[in-house]
Write a protein that holds these residues in place. Structure first.
Motif, PDB file in Angstrom:
ATOM      1  N   LYS A 217      44.271-108.133  83.225  1.00  0.00           N
ATOM      2  CA  LYS A 217      44.722-106.854  82.678  1.00  0.00           C
ATOM      3  C   LYS A 217      44.354-106.675  81.207  1.00  0.00           C
ATOM      4  CE  LYS A 217      48.899-103.973  82.428  1.00  0.00           C
ATOM      5  NZ  LYS A 217      50.333-103.892  82.779  1.00  0.00           N
ATOM      6  N   THR A 218      44.464-107.752  80.424  1.00  0.00           N
ATOM      7  CA  THR A 218      44.236-107.658  78.985  1.00  0.00           C
ATOM      8  C   THR A 218      42.863-107.084  78.631  1.00  0.00           C
ATOM      9  OG1 THR A 218      45.779-109.475  78.547  1.00  0.00           O
ATOM     10  CG2 THR A 218      44.167-108.957  76.825  1.00  0.00           C
ATOM     11  N   PRO A 219      41.764-107.576  79.232  1.00  0.00           N
ATOM     12  CA  PRO A 219      40.456-106.996  78.877  1.00  0.00           C
ATOM     13  C   PRO A 219      40.367-105.502  79.161  1.00  0.00           C
ATOM     14  CG  PRO A 219      40.172-109.079  80.021  1.00  0.00           C
ATOM     15  CD  PRO A 219      41.616-108.721  80.154  1.00  0.00           C
ATOM     16  N   LEU A 220      40.991-105.047  80.248  1.00  0.00           N
ATOM     17  CA  LEU A 220      40.962-103.617  80.560  1.00  0.00           C
ATOM     18  C   LEU A 220      41.660-102.819  79.471  1.00  0.00           C
ATOM     19  CD1 LEU A 220      41.736-103.718  84.389  1.00  0.00           C
ATOM     20  CD2 LEU A 220      39.531-103.271  83.314  1.00  0.00           C
ATOM     21  N   LEU A 221      42.825-103.296  79.055  1.00  0.00           N
ATOM     22  CA  LEU A 221      43.590-102.595  78.024  1.00  0.00           C
ATOM     23  C   LEU A 221      42.912-102.686  76.657  1.00  0.00           C
ATOM     24  CD1 LEU A 221      47.249-103.550  79.024  1.00  0.00           C
ATOM     25  CD2 LEU A 221      45.986-101.443  79.543  1.00  0.00           C
ATOM     26  N   GLU A 222      41.992-103.631  76.513  1.00  0.00           N
ATOM     27  CA  GLU A 222      41.204-103.731  75.284  1.00  0.00           C
ATOM     28  C   GLU A 222      39.975-102.815  75.325  1.00  0.00           C
ATOM     29  OE1 GLU A 222      42.200-108.390  74.069  1.00  0.00           O
ATOM     30  OE2 GLU A 222      40.364-107.898  75.165  1.00  0.00           O
ATOM     31  N   GLY A 223      39.793-102.129  76.443  1.00  0.00           N
ATOM     32  CA  GLY A 223      38.696-101.164  76.528  1.00  0.00           C
ATOM     33  C   GLY A 223      37.456-101.643  77.230  1.00  0.00           C
ATOM     34  N   LYS A 224      37.557-102.754  77.973  1.00  0.00           N
ATOM     35  CA  LYS A 224      36.364-103.301  78.632  1.00  0.00           C
ATOM     36  C   LYS A 224      36.095-102.559  79.952  1.00  0.00           C
ATOM     37  CE  LYS A 224      36.492-106.313  75.316  1.00  0.00           C
ATOM     38  NZ  LYS A 224      36.759-107.736  75.454  1.00  0.00           N
ATOM     39  N   THR A 225      35.582-101.353  79.836  1.00  0.00           N
ATOM     40  CA  THR A 225      35.294-100.558  81.047  1.00  0.00           C
ATOM     41  C   THR A 225      33.860-100.023  81.092  1.00  0.00           C
ATOM     42  OG1 THR A 225      36.138 -98.538  79.994  1.00  0.00           O
ATOM     43  CG2 THR A 225      37.711 -99.847  81.298  1.00  0.00           C
ATOM     44  N   GLN A 226      33.066-100.251  80.058  1.00  0.00           N
ATOM     45  CA  GLN A 226      31.696 -99.741  80.043  1.00  0.00           C
ATOM     46  C   GLN A 226      30.862-100.342  81.180  1.00  0.00           C
ATOM     47  OE1 GLN A 226      30.397 -97.405  78.039  1.00  0.00           O
ATOM     48  NE2 GLN A 226      32.261 -97.117  76.845  1.00  0.00           N
ATOM     49  N   ALA A 227      30.962-101.657  81.359  1.00  0.00           N
ATOM     50  CA  ALA A 227      30.189-102.316  82.406  1.00  0.00           C
ATOM     51  C   ALA A 227      30.703-101.928  83.792  1.00  0.00           C
ATOM     52  CB  ALA A 227      30.249-103.830  82.233  1.00  0.00           C
ATOM     53  N   MET A 228      32.020-101.760  83.911  1.00  0.00           N
ATOM     54  CA  MET A 228      32.597-101.298  85.173  1.00  0.00           C
ATOM     55  C   MET A 228      32.076 -99.927  85.539  1.00  0.00           C
ATOM     56  SD  MET A 228      36.597-102.414  84.905  1.00  0.00           S
ATOM     57  CE  MET A 228      37.030-101.134  86.078  1.00  0.00           C
ATOM     58  N   TYR A 229      31.964 -99.057  84.564  1.00  0.00           N
ATOM     59  CA  TYR A 229      31.462 -97.707  84.804  1.00  0.00           C
ATOM     60  C   TYR A 229      30.051 -97.766  85.398  1.00  0.00           C
ATOM     61  CZ  TYR A 229      29.650 -93.022  83.830  1.00  0.00           C
ATOM     62  OH  TYR A 229      29.060 -91.778  83.949  1.00  0.00           O
ATOM     63  N   TYR A 230      29.201 -98.627  84.852  1.00  0.00           N
ATOM     64  CA  TYR A 230      27.844 -98.761  85.392  1.00  0.00           C
ATOM     65  C   TYR A 230      27.893 -99.262  86.827  1.00  0.00           C
ATOM     66  CZ  TYR A 230      23.002-100.052  86.082  1.00  0.00           C
ATOM     67  OH  TYR A 230      21.731-100.124  86.599  1.00  0.00           O
ATOM     68  N   PHE A 231      28.707-100.272  87.076  1.00  0.00           N
ATOM     69  CA  PHE A 231      28.740-100.869  88.409  1.00  0.00           C
ATOM     70  C   PHE A 231      29.248 -99.881  89.455  1.00  0.00           C
ATOM     71  CE2 PHE A 231      30.918-103.216  91.805  1.00  0.00           C
ATOM     72  CZ  PHE A 231      29.872-104.004  92.266  1.00  0.00           C
ATOM     73  N   PHE A 232      30.373 -99.221  89.181  1.00  0.00           N
ATOM     74  CA  PHE A 232      30.981 -98.340  90.173  1.00  0.00           C
ATOM     75  C   PHE A 232      30.189 -97.046  90.375  1.00  0.00           C
ATOM     76  CE2 PHE A 232      35.176-100.511  89.043  1.00  0.00           C
ATOM     77  CZ  PHE A 232      35.122-101.333  90.157  1.00  0.00           C
ATOM     78  N   SER A 233      29.508 -96.578  89.316  1.00  0.00           N
ATOM     79  CA  SER A 233      28.804 -95.295  89.430  1.00  0.00           C
ATOM     80  C   SER A 233      27.313 -95.443  89.704  1.00  0.00           C
ATOM     81  CB  SER A 233      29.009 -94.470  88.147  1.00  0.00           C
ATOM     82  OG  SER A 233      28.343 -95.064  87.044  1.00  0.00           O
ATOM     83  N   GLN A 234      26.770 -96.634  89.511  1.00  0.00           N
ATOM     84  CA  GLN A 234      25.338 -96.843  89.718  1.00  0.00           C
ATOM     85  C   GLN A 234      25.078 -97.886  90.805  1.00  0.00           C
ATOM     86  OE1 GLN A 234      22.670 -95.251  88.487  1.00  0.00           O
ATOM     87  NE2 GLN A 234      21.259 -96.568  89.620  1.00  0.00           N
ATOM     88  N   THR A 235      25.486 -99.122  90.542  1.00  0.00           N
ATOM     89  CA  THR A 235      25.180-100.219  91.462  1.00  0.00           C
ATOM     90  C   THR A 235      25.749 -99.970  92.859  1.00  0.00           C
ATOM     91  OG1 THR A 235      25.230-101.745  89.586  1.00  0.00           O
ATOM     92  CG2 THR A 235      25.296-102.706  91.787  1.00  0.00           C
ATOM     93  N   CYS A 236      26.987 -99.501  92.906  1.00  0.00           N
ATOM     94  CA  CYS A 236      27.625 -99.291  94.209  1.00  0.00           C
ATOM     95  C   CYS A 236      26.944 -98.202  95.031  1.00  0.00           C
ATOM     96  CB  CYS A 236      29.107 -98.937  94.026  1.00  0.00           C
ATOM     97  SG  CYS A 236      30.117-100.343  93.524  1.00  0.00           S
ATOM     98  N   ASN A 237      26.210 -97.322  94.368  1.00  0.00           N
ATOM     99  CA  ASN A 237      25.530 -96.234  95.059  1.00  0.00           C
ATOM    100  C   ASN A 237      24.059 -96.533  95.346  1.00  0.00           C
ATOM    101  OD1 ASN A 237      27.833 -94.520  95.063  1.00  0.00           O
ATOM    102  ND2 ASN A 237      27.446 -94.058  92.910  1.00  0.00           N
ATOM    103  N   GLU A 238      23.465 -97.383  94.520  1.00  0.00           N
ATOM    104  CA  GLU A 238      22.046 -97.741  94.697  1.00  0.00           C
ATOM    105  C   GLU A 238      21.896 -99.251  94.534  1.00  0.00           C
ATOM    106  OE1 GLU A 238      19.327 -95.458  92.329  1.00  0.00           O
ATOM    107  OE2 GLU A 238      20.540 -93.637  92.492  1.00  0.00           O
ATOM    108  N   LEU A 239      22.243 -99.967  95.584  1.00  0.00           N
ATOM    109  CA  LEU A 239      22.223-101.423  95.523  1.00  0.00           C
ATOM    110  C   LEU A 239      20.791-101.927  95.392  1.00  0.00           C
ATOM    111  CD1 LEU A 239      24.437-103.611  95.717  1.00  0.00           C
ATOM    112  CD2 LEU A 239      23.787-103.909  98.106  1.00  0.00           C
ATOM    113  N   PRO A 240      20.512-102.765  94.395  1.00  0.00           N
ATOM    114  CA  PRO A 240      19.151-103.293  94.237  1.00  0.00           C
ATOM    115  C   PRO A 240      18.733-104.139  95.443  1.00  0.00           C
ATOM    116  CG  PRO A 240      20.472-103.670  92.259  1.00  0.00           C
ATOM    117  CD  PRO A 240      21.415-103.212  93.321  1.00  0.00           C
TER     118      PRO A 240
END
Length: 310
Positions: A217-240
């Motif tokens: 939980k701590t990293p999320l509350l520290e703002g660690k969501t940039q990489a998650m945004y890429y994964f959920f909006s890009q990787t999950c839709n266009e798997l390499p």
């Protein structure tokens, strides 16, 4: 009255959806503060990467996925080090204690792999074994494409191999809605909901306590969501597609898979993955768990890992 209802709704989101079921602290349980105190730092061109480097002997890298960090392996580091291994556990950029800089493509598989290779080079490590989980598989397939002779042995925990069997709990389209969701995760509005759903889907029984959840939980509350945004909006839709990498795998590979996983299912890709990775039948182990096997089966995994690596 309207303000009161809004406050009540926020309170409900924050406190009624606890991502843990257990309040009892285990004996000698590691805290996230202690875990972070053991981390070292490596400066990349994109930002600081934090990592654990513990023990002496043959090197084993333990690589997390999304939305976790090296904290996922906290119960396995000391036992592996005690059995004669040098254990490297990075928080990939955008996760855990590492930096989370603005950007989008800096979080693609190519850049994750490049930074991990740079870290290992900085440590003077030429070859190593690697254990992978979840999206850590994608970053590892890319690493093997960029540097085919670095990994000597591979241990595959529930990880992404093919589109078959890949059922992520979240898929988003890039843009405002996805960014709003990330904002809610890092500002505490839906953080508990995200983690509770994750553990309910990822564990047969959620036995985590407050200290366990603190490291997620701590990293999320520290703002660690940039990489998650890429994964959920890009990787999950266009798997390499890493079929070309699999065609050239000649190293020993072991599969250790939580067979009840609904997010990354083994049966739909079993034949294809086993053939592509040239896995021997004796090196395939099914674990009585869902996705986060490191949380409840750490001792069993360490035993199987040491047997395979030896």
């Amino acid at each position: 009255m309207r303000n009161f209802l809004m406050l009540a709704l926020v309170g409900l989101l924050l406190f009624s959806c606890k991502p843990y079921q257990n309040t009892k602290i285990r004996k000698n349980q590691i805290t996230y503060e202690d875990f972070r105190a053991d981390q070292r730092l490596y400066p990349t061109d994109d930002g600081l990467i934090k990592y654990i480097d513990k023990g002496e002997g043959p090197v084993i890298v333990l690589l997390h996925g999304v939305p976790t960090s090296g904290w996922l392996y906290r119960k396995m580091i000391d036992p592996l080090a005690a059995n004669g291994y040098r254990v490297i556990v990075p928080d990939m950029l955008g996760y855990g204690s590492s930096d989370s800089p603005e950007g989008f493509e800096i979080y693609n598989a190519k850049n994750h792999a490049k930074r991990l290779l740079e870290l290992m080079q900085s440590l003077g490590i030429k070859t190593w074994s690697q254990a992978i989980h979840d999206a850590g598989g994608l970053w590892t397939w890319e690493l093997m494409r960029q540097a085919p002779n670095k990994i000597e042995k591979l241990i595959v925990f529930n990880t992404i191999i093919y589109e078959e069997g890949f059922y992520p709990p979240i898929r988003m389209k890039p843009g405002g809605m996805a960014k709003t969701a990330m904002w809610a995760y890092r500002n505490g509005l839906t953080t508990n909901t995200l983690l509770k759903n994750l553990f309910e889907q990822g564990l047969k029984e959620n036995t985590l306590n407050t200290l366990d959840v603190e490291g997620y939980k701590t990293p999320l509350l520290e703002g660690k969501t940039q990489a998650m945004y890429y994964f959920f909006s890009q990787t999950c839709n266009e798997l390499p597609d890493y079929s070309d990498v699999f065609e050239n795998v000649t190293i020993p590979v072991s599969i250790m898979w939580g067979i009840h996983d609904t997010m990354l299912q083994w049966p739909p890709q079993e034949t294809r993955a086993t053939d592509a990775l040239n896995v021997k039948s004796e090196d395939i182990h099914f674990v009585d768990e869902k996705h986060f096997i490191q949380e409840t089966k750490a001792e069993e995994l360490v035993y199987k890992m040491i047997d395979f690596l030896n």
